[in-house]
Design a protein around this motif. Structure first.
Motif, short mmCIF file in Angstrom:
data_model
loop_
_atom_site.label_atom_id
_atom_site.label_comp_id
_atom_site.label_asym_id
_atom_site.label_seq_id
_atom_site.Cartn_x
_atom_site.Cartn_y
_atom_site.Cartn_z
N THR A 184 -21.43 8.87 21.32
CA THR A 184 -21.53 10.11 22.10
C THR A 184 -20.22 10.51 22.76
N GLY A 185 -20.20 11.74 23.18
CA GLY A 185 -19.13 12.33 23.97
C GLY A 185 -19.68 13.60 24.57
N PRO A 186 -18.95 14.24 25.46
CA PRO A 186 -19.48 15.44 26.12
C PRO A 186 -19.88 16.54 25.14
N GLN A 187 -19.11 16.69 24.07
CA GLN A 187 -19.38 17.78 23.14
C GLN A 187 -20.70 17.58 22.39
N SER A 188 -20.87 16.40 21.78
CA SER A 188 -22.09 16.16 21.01
C SER A 188 -23.31 16.05 21.92
N ALA A 226 -27.95 8.08 24.31
CA ALA A 226 -26.56 8.29 23.91
C ALA A 226 -25.78 7.00 24.15
N VAL A 227 -24.95 6.63 23.17
CA VAL A 227 -24.22 5.37 23.23
C VAL A 227 -22.72 5.64 23.18
N THR A 228 -21.99 4.97 24.07
CA THR A 228 -20.53 5.03 24.05
C THR A 228 -19.99 3.62 24.27
N ALA A 229 -18.67 3.46 24.13
CA ALA A 229 -18.10 2.12 24.01
C ALA A 229 -18.02 1.35 25.32
N ASN A 230 -17.86 2.04 26.46
CA ASN A 230 -17.65 1.31 27.71
C ASN A 230 -18.15 2.13 28.90
N ASP A 289 -25.47 17.09 33.56
CA ASP A 289 -26.37 18.10 34.12
C ASP A 289 -27.32 18.66 33.07
N TYR A 290 -26.98 18.52 31.79
CA TYR A 290 -27.83 19.07 30.73
C TYR A 290 -28.93 18.10 30.31
N LEU A 291 -28.95 16.90 30.90
CA LEU A 291 -29.92 15.88 30.53
C LEU A 291 -31.10 15.86 31.52
N ASP A 292 -32.20 15.30 31.06
CA ASP A 292 -33.33 15.01 31.92
C ASP A 292 -33.22 13.55 32.34
N PRO A 293 -32.96 13.25 33.60
CA PRO A 293 -32.73 11.86 34.00
C PRO A 293 -33.93 10.95 33.80
N LYS A 294 -35.13 11.52 33.66
CA LYS A 294 -36.33 10.69 33.43
C LYS A 294 -36.53 10.37 31.95
N LEU A 295 -35.95 11.16 31.08
CA LEU A 295 -36.19 10.99 29.65
C LEU A 295 -34.95 10.55 28.88
N ASP A 296 -33.78 10.85 29.40
CA ASP A 296 -32.54 10.62 28.67
C ASP A 296 -31.71 9.51 29.33
N LYS A 297 -30.85 8.89 28.54
CA LYS A 297 -29.98 7.84 29.09
C LYS A 297 -28.69 7.75 28.28
N VAL A 298 -27.62 7.38 28.97
CA VAL A 298 -26.32 7.14 28.33
C VAL A 298 -25.98 5.69 28.56
N LEU A 299 -25.74 4.96 27.47
CA LEU A 299 -25.54 3.52 27.51
C LEU A 299 -24.15 3.14 27.03
N ALA A 300 -23.62 2.05 27.55
CA ALA A 300 -22.41 1.43 27.02
C ALA A 300 -22.83 0.26 26.15
N ASP A 360 -22.51 -5.88 18.09
CA ASP A 360 -23.37 -6.84 18.78
C ASP A 360 -24.78 -6.73 18.19
N PRO A 361 -25.25 -7.73 17.46
CA PRO A 361 -26.56 -7.61 16.79
C PRO A 361 -27.74 -7.48 17.74
N GLN A 362 -27.55 -7.83 19.01
CA GLN A 362 -28.64 -7.72 19.98
C GLN A 362 -28.72 -6.35 20.63
N PHE A 363 -27.69 -5.54 20.47
CA PHE A 363 -27.67 -4.23 21.13
C PHE A 363 -28.68 -3.30 20.45
N LEU A 364 -29.66 -2.82 21.23
CA LEU A 364 -30.74 -1.94 20.76
C LEU A 364 -31.46 -2.52 19.54
N LYS A 365 -31.56 -3.82 19.50
CA LYS A 365 -32.23 -4.50 18.38
C LYS A 365 -33.69 -4.05 18.28
N ASP A 366 -34.14 -3.76 17.06
CA ASP A 366 -35.53 -3.40 16.75
C ASP A 366 -35.95 -2.06 17.34
N GLN A 367 -34.99 -1.24 17.78
CA GLN A 367 -35.34 0.10 18.26
C GLN A 367 -35.11 1.11 17.14
#
Length: 279
Positions: A45-49, A63-67, A80-91, A96-103
């Protein structure tokens, strides 16, 4: 957006309504994937996408970003364009095989992601495409965009020659800073790899990469930032002089290059069979 809200039984409440995007590949994606998009992940992710996705008929956005610093800067520009109850931005790191495993998600977006792999996770191009494929729920979509690698012989215009010189300076500085330079991957390679994973390419398109003011000067700024990481003082000084010369040349020839195209952006819409098994 209303259709997604009805289907998923939820009402999205962003802080602000996201503007519609005028970017060619984003418009192509929206025209190619009908109906509600459901649960969506922006894999690089980034601001544009992220702003664009917030304007799409989504149920939730991950949304996933590196750090963590990138999480903060992305949220500062697009949060501001996100819904804080439904959306999330993760580092997180896809190696890493465990990151978001089985999702799994209904739509996976990879916007100009593969070209950066060599810098952040060298030699992980195949691994990343397979991780992305495993995120897609059977019957779901993978939206993939990228830039064709530079054609080193495409120097028949001022803009093409200038961008090649800037890219070469940037990559030299990255290498001298003992890191791996970015490496764009061609469309044919992506299509072949997705086919091996059981995806059907439903739509494909290409667009010219226009050499506008913002794009060219952002590439120059990027090259300048990489030069700072070169440890040898004499090499760093020489690269800085070259950077200044390219900046002057860009200013002197702006009337020519700002109307030129210097490459190709491709966009792929791939669908995973409903009978496929995500693992």
């Amino acid at each position: 957006v209303g259709q997604a809200q009805i289907e998923f039984g939820m009402q999205r409440r962003p802080g602000r309504i996201a503007p519609k995007s005028h970017q060619s590949d984003f418009i192509f994606f929206q025209e190619s994937v009908p109906g509600s998009w459901g649960n969506v992940i922006d894999a690089g992710t980034g601001p544009q996408s992220l702003t664009w996705l917030a304007s799409c008929p989504v149920g939730t956005i991950t949304a996933v970003t590196a750090n963590e610093s990138s999480v903060k800067s992305t949220l500062a520009q697009a949060g501001d364009y996100l819904d804080p109850k439904l959306d999330k931005v993760l580092a997180g790191q896809w190696q890493d095989p465990q990151f978001l495993k089985d999702q799994h998600f209904d739509v996976v977006v990879a916007d100009w992601l593969l070209g950066s792999v060599e810098f952040f996770a060298p030699h992980f191009q195949v691994g990343l495409t397979r991780r992305l494929g495993k995120l897609v729920r059977p019957g779901g979509w993978l939206l993939f965009s990228g830039r064709e690698p530079d054609d080193l012989k495409a120097n028949n215009t001022v803009g093409a020659r200038l961008l090649l010189e800037i890219d070469a300076l940037r990559d030299a500085a990255i290498t001298l800073g003992q890191r791996h330079p970015y490496r764009e991957v061609p469309q044919w390679w992506v299509e072949e790899e997705l086919g091996l994973q059981g995806f059907d390419i439903r739509s494909r398109s290409t667009f010219p990469l226009d050499l506008g003011h913002d794009y060219l000067y952002s590439q120059l700024e990027w090259a300048g930032d990489e030069i700072k990481h070169v440890r040898d003082e004499h090499l760093r000084t020489a690269l800085e002089e070259r950077h200044q010369a390219l900046h002057r040349h860009a200013q002197q020839t702006k009337s020519e290059w700002q109307t030129q195209s210097v490459g190709t952006v491709y966009a792929l819409v791939a669908k995973l069979s409903r009978s496929a098994t995500s693992s």
